[in-house]
Structures are given as structure tokens and as C-alpha cells.
Design a protein around this motif. Structure first.
Motif, mmCIF file in Angstrom:
data_model
loop_
_atom_site.group_PDB
_atom_site.id
_atom_site.type_symbol
_atom_site.label_atom_id
_atom_site.label_comp_id
_atom_site.label_asym_id
_atom_site.label_seq_id
_atom_site.Cartn_x
_atom_site.Cartn_y
_atom_site.Cartn_z
ATOM 1 N N LEU A 1 -38.119 23.321 19.599
ATOM 2 C CA LEU A 1 -38.349 24.486 20.439
ATOM 3 C C LEU A 1 -37.094 24.875 21.207
ATOM 4 C CD1 LEU A 1 -41.955 23.750 21.777
ATOM 5 C CD2 LEU A 1 -41.277 25.171 19.830
ATOM 6 N N GLN A 2 -36.377 23.901 21.741
ATOM 7 C CA GLN A 2 -35.134 24.202 22.450
ATOM 8 C C GLN A 2 -34.116 24.831 21.503
ATOM 9 O OE1 GLN A 2 -33.344 21.133 24.897
ATOM 10 N NE2 GLN A 2 -31.362 22.158 24.877
ATOM 11 N N LYS A 3 -33.980 24.287 20.317
ATOM 12 C CA LYS A 3 -33.035 24.851 19.346
ATOM 13 C C LYS A 3 -33.409 26.279 18.989
ATOM 14 C CE LYS A 3 -31.880 20.402 17.302
ATOM 15 N NZ LYS A 3 -32.058 19.521 16.145
ATOM 16 N N MET A 4 -34.693 26.526 18.821
ATOM 17 C CA MET A 4 -35.140 27.876 18.496
ATOM 18 C C MET A 4 -34.856 28.839 19.648
ATOM 19 S SD MET A 4 -38.715 27.020 16.531
ATOM 20 C CE MET A 4 -39.048 28.677 15.921
ATOM 21 N N LEU A 5 -35.097 28.394 20.872
ATOM 22 C CA LEU A 5 -34.824 29.226 22.038
ATOM 23 C C LEU A 5 -33.326 29.511 22.145
ATOM 24 C CD1 LEU A 5 -36.224 30.606 24.430
ATOM 25 C CD2 LEU A 5 -35.826 28.530 25.749
ATOM 26 N N GLU A 6 -32.499 28.516 21.894
ATOM 27 C CA GLU A 6 -31.041 28.707 21.916
ATOM 28 C C GLU A 6 -30.593 29.682 20.819
ATOM 29 O OE1 GLU A 6 -29.719 24.414 23.826
ATOM 30 O OE2 GLU A 6 -29.954 24.589 21.644
ATOM 31 N N GLN A 7 -31.204 29.616 19.653
ATOM 32 C CA GLN A 7 -30.881 30.561 18.585
ATOM 33 C C GLN A 7 -31.245 31.984 18.995
ATOM 34 O OE1 GLN A 7 -33.189 28.972 15.349
ATOM 35 N NE2 GLN A 7 -31.442 27.911 14.441
ATOM 36 N N LEU A 8 -32.389 32.130 19.617
ATOM 37 C CA LEU A 8 -32.840 33.441 20.069
ATOM 38 C C LEU A 8 -31.850 34.015 21.087
ATOM 39 C CD1 LEU A 8 -35.258 35.330 19.657
ATOM 40 C CD2 LEU A 8 -36.363 34.186 21.564
ATOM 41 N N ILE A 9 -31.441 33.211 22.025
ATOM 42 C CA ILE A 9 -30.465 33.637 23.029
ATOM 43 C C ILE A 9 -29.134 33.962 22.345
ATOM 44 C CG2 ILE A 9 -29.121 32.845 25.020
ATOM 45 C CD1 ILE A 9 -31.730 31.217 25.780
ATOM 46 N N GLY A 10 -28.785 33.182 21.327
ATOM 47 C CA GLY A 10 -27.569 33.434 20.562
ATOM 48 C C GLY A 10 -27.579 34.777 19.854
ATOM 49 N N HIS A 11 -28.760 35.283 19.546
ATOM 50 C CA HIS A 11 -28.905 36.615 18.943
ATOM 51 C C HIS A 11 -28.812 37.719 19.999
ATOM 52 C CE1 HIS A 11 -29.843 35.886 14.725
ATOM 53 N NE2 HIS A 11 -30.636 34.885 15.088
ATOM 54 N N GLY A 12 -28.618 37.332 21.251
ATOM 55 C CA GLY A 12 -28.511 38.321 22.322
ATOM 56 C C GLY A 12 -29.829 38.753 22.925
ATOM 57 N N VAL A 13 -30.884 38.006 22.653
ATOM 58 C CA VAL A 13 -32.202 38.355 23.191
ATOM 59 C C VAL A 13 -32.315 37.830 24.625
ATOM 60 C CG1 VAL A 13 -34.696 38.015 22.953
ATOM 61 C CG2 VAL A 13 -33.268 38.329 20.909
ATOM 62 N N PRO A 14 -32.588 38.718 25.585
ATOM 63 C CA PRO A 14 -32.792 38.233 26.952
ATOM 64 C C PRO A 14 -34.095 37.448 27.058
ATOM 65 C CG PRO A 14 -32.679 40.655 26.876
ATOM 66 C CD PRO A 14 -32.654 40.156 25.473
ATOM 67 N N VAL A 15 -34.013 36.273 27.655
ATOM 68 C CA VAL A 15 -35.193 35.431 27.882
ATOM 69 C C VAL A 15 -35.280 35.200 29.383
ATOM 70 C CG1 VAL A 15 -36.293 33.200 27.454
ATOM 71 C CG2 VAL A 15 -34.962 34.308 25.631
#
Length: 131
Positions: free
Chosen positions: A75-89
Motif C-alpha cells: 500500500l505504501q509503494k502504491m501510494l508513493e507511485q500515485l504521488i510520483g504521478h503528480g496526484v495530490p493526496v
């Protein structure tokens, strides 16, 4: 002709999608499903939407780093990937405060958000998805 140009412009306009996640990161697959959908949207080459993710309720604990699960921090890796795509979380400030998270280090790129920001994101969104 002008109508046709306007219709083409509107059909090519970027969609604005807000994803609100309430579910706890463990005990069900709802957060995993939310992250999988978010990554699929963020990873699109064409018709890529503007995506915003807002974590509320028990989903706020997803933002804590170094949590372990049977699959090794998936889950952490997925969240980091999402942030890496520029998605604001963003985390709901009230929800994070109620869980004692405001003074804890969060996964890099996750920010604390307010209900006013969530309201603005909701009004700006073409679609709202909840998990």
C-alpha cells in the motif's frame, strides 16, 4: 461549424476526478481497490484525468510510513507511485487529528487538507468516486 469545434473541445477536455477514501487500509480490500483504480487513472497516456485523492476517517492511517503487511508495504509503494504521478493526496485534518496523526511523519508528498479544500475539489470535480 462552431458548434462542432466546441463539441470537439469539450470531448477533449481533461476530466477532473475526486477520489474520497474512507475505508481502513487493513481488514478489507477497499483501499487496495481505490489505489489500483487511482493508479490506472494516473497512468493513462491519453485522456489522462486530473485526479485528486482525499483520505478520510480510518483511511488517514494509510499515510503513515513503514507499515508492514504480508505483501511487504504494498500500500505504501502504491501510494508513493500515485504521488510520483503528480496526484495530490490529502488527509482530512479533523480525521487525522482524531487519530493522533497531525504531529507524526507522513509518507513524502502526502499533505494535510481541510474540509474547505475537499468542498472546493468536490465542486470542481466532474466525477466523485468513494471507497
Amino acid at each position: 461549424l462552431r458548434f462542432k469545434i466546441l463539441c470537439n473541445h469539450l470531448s477533449n477536455a481533461m476530466q477532473n476526478i475526486l477520489m474520497i477514501v474512507h475505508a481502513p487500509p487493513y481488514g478489507s480490500e477497499r483501499v487496495l481497490s481505490a489505489l489500483r483504480v487511482a493508479l490506472a487513472l494516473a497512468g493513462k497516456d491519453s485522456d489522462k484525468p486530473q485526479l485528486n485523492v482525499f483520505l478520510m476517517s480510518d483511511a488517514t492511517v494509510l499515510a503513515l510510513p513503514n507499515q508492514q503487511d504480508a505483501s511487504g508495504n504494498t500500500l505504501q509503494k502504491m501510494l508513493e507511485q500515485l504521488i510520483g504521478h503528480g496526484v495530490p493526496v490529502r488527509l482530512c485534518k479533523t480525521c487525522a487529528g482524531n487519530r493522533g496523526l497531525l504531529d507524526l511523519p507522513l509518507i513524502s508528498g502526502v499533505t494535510i487538507g481541510t474540509l474547505a479544500e475537499l468542498a472546493d475539489a468536490t465542486l470542481a470535480a466532474d466525477k466523485v468516486i468513494t471507497f
